[in-house]
Design an enzyme around this catalytic site. Sequence first.
Site, PDB file in Angstrom:
ATOM      1  N   LYS B  81       3.346  -6.121  -2.418  1.00 49.38           N
ATOM      2  CA  LYS B  81       2.437  -4.961  -2.402  1.00 49.38           C
ATOM      3  C   LYS B  81       1.011  -5.421  -2.704  1.00 49.38           C
ATOM      4  CE  LYS B  81       2.116  -0.324  -4.525  1.00 49.38           C
ATOM      5  NZ  LYS B  81       2.712   0.585  -5.535  1.00 49.38           N
ATOM      6  N   SER B 156       4.292   5.008  -3.426  1.00 48.84           N
ATOM      7  CA  SER B 156       3.142   4.348  -2.847  1.00 48.84           C
ATOM      8  C   SER B 156       3.430   2.980  -2.259  1.00 48.84           C
ATOM      9  CB  SER B 156       2.064   4.191  -3.934  1.00 48.84           C
ATOM     10  OG  SER B 156       2.498   3.306  -4.961  1.00 48.84           O
ATOM     11  N   SER B 180       7.276   5.052  -7.290  1.00 42.47           N
ATOM     12  CA  SER B 180       6.653   4.416  -6.130  1.00 42.47           C
ATOM     13  C   SER B 180       7.444   3.273  -5.517  1.00 42.47           C
ATOM     14  CB  SER B 180       5.255   3.896  -6.495  1.00 42.47           C
ATOM     15  OG  SER B 180       4.328   4.948  -6.510  1.00 42.47           O
TER      16      SER B 180
END
Lengths: 88, 485
Positions: B81, B156, B180
């Site tokens: 990420k 996310s 997330s």
Amino acid sequence: MVRHTASLARLSLTSEACAALAPQLAAIVRYLDALDALASGASPLDGAPTPLDGDVAAPSLPRDAALAAAPVASETGFVVPQFVGDPA
Amino acid sequence: MNLTALPVSTLREGLRQRRWCVREIVDAQLAEIARVEPSVKAFLHLAEASLRDAAGALDARLERPHAIDALPLAGAVVAVKDAFCTRAMPTTCGSKMLEGYRAPYDATAVERLEAAGALLVGKTNMDEFAMGSSTEHSAYFATRNPYDLTRTPGGSSGGSAAAVAARMAPVALGSDTGGSVRQPAALTGVVGFKPGYGRISRYGLVAFASSLDVVAPFARTVDDVHSVYIALAGRDGRDPTAVEAPVEGGALVAAPLRGLRVGVPREYLGPGVEAAVGDAVAASLALMRAAGAEVIDLSMPHTALAGPCYYVLAPAEASSNLARFDGVRYGLRAPARELLGMYGATRDAGFGDEVKRRILIGTFVLSAGYVDAYYAQAQRARALIADDFVRAFARCDVLVTPTSPTTAFALGARHHDPVAMYQADLCTLPASLAGVPAISLPVGLDGAGLPVGLQLIGPRLGERRLLEIAAAVESLHRQLPPPTL
């Protein structure tokens, strides 16, 4: 409320942005108002304390490496716009 | 042999037996990325050249006898990420504020991945500063769900989830503040494991809400998330919140389900849960019961407070953490003649709409006259939610809930309605607020062919036991068919 809070948050919002945000923030605050139902006598979360490191000098990021990511820098520091007296 | 379909443990065993080399694994992954990435759009940055270099170096290292013994993730291609600092790749956190930013150090999690023999393939798309549940709040583009390209992968950490689901990497790294990792894992049919608070160092993870942020892996099997967790967990002097408790290693063995006490809190199965999701949870519970588990209906009465509680505390902490983005030390700077004007113009230009909303809410709930009504009340609610978990684990070994009330929703469906978007996290927020470990497992597809996720929650510091139970529950379900891309 939006303009005052934005100034506290150091956000320069246009009037159009404030107008667009106002109903959205009002809806969010209404959602948060569910916390009103909670008795104020309840105790807040008592988390474990964060352990403290010893007060020992250790190597830090080299100055050149820290300055390399700055939008504007001199050889010795970060360069910012004037903040004392009248802007030139 | 399709190397992109194999779990990390099998890839590593093949390296040990010299059935393939690391370069072959990397070639296969890069070919798959070239084929599917244009439609999925999971990556903000791909590091093809450095990945090939690292593969060659690792192959040379593995020539030495027993070298692989010290590399538990040898040959694992990992997508990371874009919230993790990496020296070798840009770190944007999905924001124009950090466009082009190159961190001067690696996150601890990244260092530990590479030390374990993993190879970084790139940085994945995310909601800006991890604020969102659909990856549509990325400042760059929206990622698409590999099972239906018109739908969101969740967020996310949607880019990492989509990369694993689409076989672009066997494992990926995300961060889970309120769901997330677990929510996008559920929406894309992969496994997402949020360890308890403090288990993995956050050094080098761009901070969102510091009392909630957790580093968390994705994979397609429980065994693989366990392998990544073991490689990453443990004390780190650079993150004082990393807990001292020992991390139990060794091979993961599925727990016996006979006699296991499975708690089902009824508040997670209310009217907001889609029928297909509720049916999948019920079917999974029936399989557990048939395997000898005792399913216990219970109540966690403060669950409904989790949403308002989280959306006070996380923005409050974010408004403080994001104060560092002021145009001075890194990232964007907007031109201005004086300092305060520069701060305001930079932050207006650099932050997207959702980040501004959360900064404003966080500033509001901490401001004079409101802090008692919102922030202090939210802290009280958090204590009650945490206490619900303590009481529940006195009666059962594991809690089972849906991970997400719905399967993947259409891109754009909730983009302009913040409160509707916040509903996506309702099942994942309580475990985040309580700091306990939780995992999402794929347990089936709905009528439209979209994955459904089941959440298992364990007690504080109970990661090992939770993963053993998750491995047992995983074995009750057929593996999902891969997406058609």
